[in-house]
Design a protein around this motif. Sequence first.
Motif, PDB file in Angstrom:
ATOM      1  N   ASN A  93       0.797  -1.241   0.000  1.00 12.18           N
ATOM      2  CA  ASN A  93       0.000   0.000   0.000  1.00 12.18           C
ATOM      3  C   ASN A  93       0.822   1.279   0.000  1.00 12.18           C
ATOM      4  O   ASN A  93       0.337   2.325   0.412  1.00 12.18           O
ATOM      5  CB  ASN A  93      -0.984   0.044   1.191  1.00 12.18           C
ATOM      6  CG  ASN A  93      -2.132  -0.934   1.022  1.00 12.18           C
ATOM      7  OD1 ASN A  93      -2.455  -1.297  -0.107  1.00 12.18           O
ATOM      8  ND2 ASN A  93      -2.724  -1.349   2.128  1.00 12.18           N
ATOM      9  N   VAL A  94       2.059   1.185  -0.456  1.00 13.08           N
ATOM     10  CA  VAL A  94       2.852   2.409  -0.568  1.00 13.08           C
ATOM     11  C   VAL A  94       2.632   2.957  -1.974  1.00 13.08           C
ATOM     12  O   VAL A  94       1.962   3.969  -2.161  1.00 13.08           O
ATOM     13  CB  VAL A  94       4.344   2.156  -0.281  1.00 13.08           C
ATOM     14  CG1 VAL A  94       5.145   3.440  -0.442  1.00 13.08           C
ATOM     15  CG2 VAL A  94       4.511   1.605   1.127  1.00 13.08           C
ATOM     16  N   VAL A  95       3.159   2.228  -2.962  1.00 19.54           N
ATOM     17  CA  VAL A  95       2.857   2.578  -4.349  1.00 19.54           C
ATOM     18  C   VAL A  95       1.899   1.525  -4.913  1.00 19.54           C
ATOM     19  O   VAL A  95       0.928   1.837  -5.575  1.00 19.54           O
ATOM     20  CB  VAL A  95       4.152   2.644  -5.188  1.00 19.54           C
ATOM     21  CG1 VAL A  95       3.842   2.781  -6.668  1.00 19.54           C
ATOM     22  CG2 VAL A  95       5.011   3.813  -4.711  1.00 19.54           C
ATOM     23  N   ASN A  96       2.196   0.279  -4.580  1.00 22.43           N
ATOM     24  CA  ASN A  96       1.379  -0.827  -5.080  1.00 22.43           C
ATOM     25  C   ASN A  96       0.411  -1.319  -4.022  1.00 22.43           C
ATOM     26  O   ASN A  96       0.703  -1.301  -2.831  1.00 22.43           O
ATOM     27  CB  ASN A  96       2.297  -1.970  -5.515  1.00 22.43           C
ATOM     28  CG  ASN A  96       3.305  -1.498  -6.546  1.00 22.43           C
ATOM     29  OD1 ASN A  96       2.955  -0.800  -7.497  1.00 22.43           O
ATOM     30  ND2 ASN A  96       4.572  -1.835  -6.328  1.00 22.43           N
ATOM     31  N   ARG A  97      -0.729  -1.798  -4.483  1.00 20.19           N
ATOM     32  CA  ARG A  97      -1.737  -2.323  -3.578  1.00 20.19           C
ATOM     33  C   ARG A  97      -1.247  -3.583  -2.884  1.00 20.19           C
ATOM     34  O   ARG A  97      -0.533  -4.376  -3.468  1.00 20.19           O
ATOM     35  CB  ARG A  97      -3.003  -2.670  -4.368  1.00 20.19           C
ATOM     36  CG  ARG A  97      -3.903  -1.514  -4.364  1.00 20.19           C
ATOM     37  CD  ARG A  97      -5.061  -1.649  -5.280  1.00 20.19           C
ATOM     38  NE  ARG A  97      -5.622  -0.326  -5.334  1.00 20.19           N
ATOM     39  CZ  ARG A  97      -6.453   0.149  -4.404  1.00 20.19           C
ATOM     40  NH1 ARG A  97      -6.867  -0.613  -3.428  1.00 20.19           N
ATOM     41  NH2 ARG A  97      -6.882   1.388  -4.481  1.00 20.19           N
ATOM     42  N   SER A  98      -1.665  -3.729  -1.647  1.00 16.07           N
ATOM     43  CA  SER A  98      -1.225  -4.881  -0.876  1.00 16.07           C
ATOM     44  C   SER A  98      -2.032  -6.124  -1.245  1.00 16.07           C
ATOM     45  O   SER A  98      -3.253  -6.081  -1.349  1.00 16.07           O
ATOM     46  CB  SER A  98      -1.411  -4.585   0.615  1.00 16.07           C
ATOM     47  OG  SER A  98      -1.221  -5.772   1.355  1.00 16.07           O
ATOM     48  N   GLU A  99      -1.311  -7.244  -1.432  1.00 13.20           N
ATOM     49  CA  GLU A  99      -2.022  -8.502  -1.650  1.00 13.20           C
ATOM     50  C   GLU A  99      -2.312  -9.176  -0.320  1.00 13.20           C
ATOM     51  O   GLU A  99      -3.085 -10.118  -0.230  1.00 13.20           O
ATOM     52  CB  GLU A  99      -1.182  -9.426  -2.538  1.00 13.20           C
ATOM     53  CG  GLU A  99      -1.213  -8.981  -3.980  1.00 13.20           C
ATOM     54  CD  GLU A  99      -0.151  -9.646  -4.838  1.00 13.20           C
ATOM     55  OE1 GLU A  99       0.434 -10.667  -4.397  1.00 13.20           O
ATOM     56  OE2 GLU A  99       0.084  -9.124  -5.949  1.00 13.20           O
ATOM     57  N   ASN A 100      -1.661  -8.659   0.715  1.00 14.68           N
ATOM     58  CA  ASN A 100      -1.844  -9.254   2.039  1.00 14.68           C
ATOM     59  C   ASN A 100      -2.980  -8.613   2.830  1.00 14.68           C
ATOM     60  O   ASN A 100      -3.349  -9.095   3.888  1.00 14.68           O
ATOM     61  CB  ASN A 100      -0.550  -9.109   2.840  1.00 14.68           C
ATOM     62  CG  ASN A 100       0.619  -9.786   2.155  1.00 14.68           C
ATOM     63  OD1 ASN A 100       0.535 -10.962   1.810  1.00 14.68           O
ATOM     64  ND2 ASN A 100       1.683  -9.040   1.919  1.00 14.68           N
ATOM     65  N   MET A 101      -3.443  -7.458   2.335  1.00 17.41           N
ATOM     66  CA  MET A 101      -4.494  -6.756   3.080  1.00 17.41           C
ATOM     67  C   MET A 101      -5.644  -6.423   2.149  1.00 17.41           C
ATOM     68  O   MET A 101      -5.975  -5.263   1.927  1.00 17.41           O
ATOM     69  CB  MET A 101      -3.923  -5.479   3.709  1.00 17.41           C
ATOM     70  CG  MET A 101      -2.946  -5.759   4.829  1.00 17.41           C
ATOM     71  SD  MET A 101      -2.281  -4.269   5.587  1.00 17.41           S
ATOM     72  CE  MET A 101      -0.996  -3.803   4.439  1.00 17.41           C
ATOM     73  N   THR A 102      -6.264  -7.460   1.613  1.00 16.42           N
ATOM     74  CA  THR A 102      -7.357  -7.245   0.658  1.00 16.42           C
ATOM     75  C   THR A 102      -8.560  -6.597   1.351  1.00 16.42           C
ATOM     76  O   THR A 102      -9.430  -6.053   0.704  1.00 16.42           O
ATOM     77  CB  THR A 102      -7.781  -8.568   0.004  1.00 16.42           C
ATOM     78  OG1 THR A 102      -7.866  -9.550   1.042  1.00 16.42           O
ATOM     79  CG2 THR A 102      -6.771  -9.024  -1.031  1.00 16.42           C
ATOM     80  N   TRP A 103      -8.577  -6.678   2.697  1.00 17.07           N
ATOM     81  CA  TRP A 103      -9.661  -6.041   3.437  1.00 17.07           C
ATOM     82  C   TRP A 103      -9.606  -4.523   3.355  1.00 17.07           C
ATOM     83  O   TRP A 103     -10.582  -3.830   3.602  1.00 17.07           O
ATOM     84  CB  TRP A 103      -9.659  -6.481   4.903  1.00 17.07           C
ATOM     85  CG  TRP A 103      -8.297  -6.440   5.570  1.00 17.07           C
ATOM     86  CD1 TRP A 103      -7.428  -7.480   5.702  1.00 17.07           C
ATOM     87  CD2 TRP A 103      -7.654  -5.303   6.170  1.00 17.07           C
ATOM     88  NE1 TRP A 103      -6.286  -7.073   6.348  1.00 17.07           N
ATOM     89  CE2 TRP A 103      -6.401  -5.743   6.663  1.00 17.07           C
ATOM     90  CE3 TRP A 103      -8.019  -3.979   6.367  1.00 17.07           C
ATOM     91  CZ2 TRP A 103      -5.512  -4.892   7.306  1.00 17.07           C
ATOM     92  CZ3 TRP A 103      -7.130  -3.133   7.012  1.00 17.07           C
ATOM     93  CH2 TRP A 103      -5.888  -3.593   7.469  1.00 17.07           C
TER      94      TRP A 103
END
Lengths: 415, 347
Positions: free
Chosen positions: A187-197
């Motif tokens: 979630n800095v530049v790219n979306r997190s795959e670990n925090m889909t919530w």
Amino acid sequence: MEVLKIATAGSVDDGKSTLIGRLLYDTKSLTDDKLEAIEKTSKQKGYDYLDFSLVTDGLVAEREQGITIDVAHIYFSTPNKSYIIADTPGHVEYTRNMVTGASTSQAAIILIDARKGVIEQTNRHFFINNLLRIKDVIVAVNKMDLVDFSEARYQEIKSDFEELMGKRDYQDQKITFIPVSALKGDNVVNRSENMTWYKGQTLLEHFEALDKEDVYNVGTPRFPVQYVIRPKTEEFHDFRGFAGKVYGGELSVGDEVVVLPSMTKSRIKEIYFYDKKYQTATRRSSVTITLEDEVNVSRGDMLVKVGDLPTVNKEFTATISWMDSQNLNLGNKYVLQHGVNKVLAKVENIHHKIEPDYSGVDESVNSLAMNDIALVTFRLNKPIFYDTFKEHRTNGSFILIDNQTNNTAGVGFIE
Amino acid sequence: MRIAYIKNKLLTIDESFVFRVKYQTNNSILSTIESEIDTVLSVEHSEVLGALRNNDLENEAIYIFREVAAQFERPVLLFSGGKDSITLVRLAQKAFFPAKIPFPLLHIDTGHNFPETIAFRDKLVKELGVELIVRNVQDSIDQGKVVEESGKYASRNTLQTTTLLDAIEEFKFDACIGGARRDEEKARAKERVFSVRDDFGQWDEKNQRPEVFDMLNGQIELGQNVRVFPISNWTELDVWSYIQKENIEIPSIYFAHKRKIFLRDGFIWSAEDDVVFRAEDEVVEERMVRFRTVGDMSCTAAVLSEADTIEKVVGEIRESKISERGARIDDKRSEAAMEKRKQQGYF
Ligand SMILES: Nc1nc2c(ncn2[C@@H]2O[C@H](COP(=O)(O)OP(=O)(O)OP(=O)(O)O)[C@@H](O)[C@H]2O)c(=O)[nH]1
Ligand SMILES: [Mg+2]
């Protein structure tokens, strides 16, 4: 190109420097040679990951201790915007540097270590960002990788922080929460795959979407005269131009203006920017203005629109942030620099010290030490022309200079 | 009607015109006057532009220049002949127009300059009508104040410091304006806009004055001086884009050209200039190259490039994978190289 200045805040080791390094890395702003240097040093130190804080911690002492000591300015750009990020030190001792970094920024990131949650330092950082009336604040809950990317933990920290928000003075400040892992890049530049919530924007997406004009504080036009231009050439024999920067609003040819402190009235005849004339000088432009009448104007004077006068006074009260190792005492005298104008100021009254962690005020003090914040009344040898900081960020702020050491000893926000 | 209209228009334009209209008007010259009005009006229309478009970085630099002129007695602009100092000169012109730049330029000449930059410097100074002061590193060597380095990596980059400090003392300069940018190097990222140097020219990096909002504190003691960096917040790309937009002339070596070169340590060195050390086994070949910085020739490497116009150069910088200082061998000596040199008074 648009330039957005962002300040960071957070305790020691919350990951500010790492976050900035990550931003640079993921926007491909790190050139190969810099990246190579980081890889080499990280390896030497025996790390199994890239230590991005090496990008910003530029002093030897900083790298030795693994902490940030002084503000660093870091630059990167996207096709859309240019960014300047101030990497500020997290150590309590360096609160003054945080004030410095935040004073020139339009947005701020407050980092929280997800394991530690909201701590005393968080209060302090929030207080300072609010005091400085930063319009857009991101609360980045960092090191989410160390709490198993837990949504419950994130929500817990968020509601702790929301409690703080009720206490703030500047209620219009926009606050956005983002769970991140600076080290892993979530979630800095790219979306997190670990925090889909998490359904909100990433840090960069947020800044990209910010409209710059929205983050600037608008007030009324103030034009402090920096320098008088008298070319004395044949072509410009009688030219007398007043050079300065336009703050808060716009000024146009034909505007009726008052010169402070003489209170003389005139009209704007011409607005020069380099060798071209313009009808209107927009906010923040560095222009040269000529007037219809021969009026006496010198450095430190101010042009304002008729019917729109600032307060002219020899005494005022301000919240100050003390930055010097020598204490501020009742009765001390300082050079007070208000914009480009300098006067002498005497400390008349120290009303109270403000505990920046929102724990209250201390009314028993008559001396301030480095990093203290307090409400102080000053008396001046000459009147200055000011607005409150609330109304006008530039015309409502000043610095105090110690006449013995010449150091910038404090900064003030006029109430 | 027509005359009244014209009189009115002229009134706002030029008093001598009004005089002529009042006393000499007859029908025969009316049309001449009318056409004069048209030209005057059209010129005026094109001259007074609408609202000024903002460039924050440019406004900030102009503001800084004006603060220097107002706060200091003897400022000087350090001019190396490189693109950053050429950009500084343009910004200074903008800050003081229609007056001349109110301070001299100082060139610390290493004697290792690209010939193109010296010719360029002299031409520029003539156009500006400002004073140029030149002080030579060679003189400092001849006076025994510094010792010339030897070997493969010998350069006069460090030696410059002594010559500079001597010049500051000689002319009692209290503010030295330079083109350093914070994005160049990580120690520079810590530097203030007004950076105070003690009487020995030294930088106390752990004890810098806070700089808040726009306010610049230039108060110093006698003997101290301030280094001023108006383009602190610019990046290399900002500078190049500005040169393009403003159509600023720069020395030819910044553009791709054929040059005899040789390779060492992965860098490209000029083989056309004696001051660049070359071992006998280092093979010379001809390539299309350009320079990204133009410091001391002996430590400035070239890059392979086909960019022979400013548009192409800007495009190339935008895509570049190597930082500007990646081509400066002096920074590679150690990770703290720059910080150390700065403490000693280097720019
Ligand atoms: N696991 C994990 N570690 C992190 C993360 N972000 C930072 N760290 C680590 O935390 C440590 C401190 O990071 P820094 O970036 O130096 O912290 P800082 O906030 O800049 O510290 P000061 O400048 O001294 O206030 C380093 O060892 C980082 O690798 C993260 O998201 N996850
Ligand atoms: Mg740090």
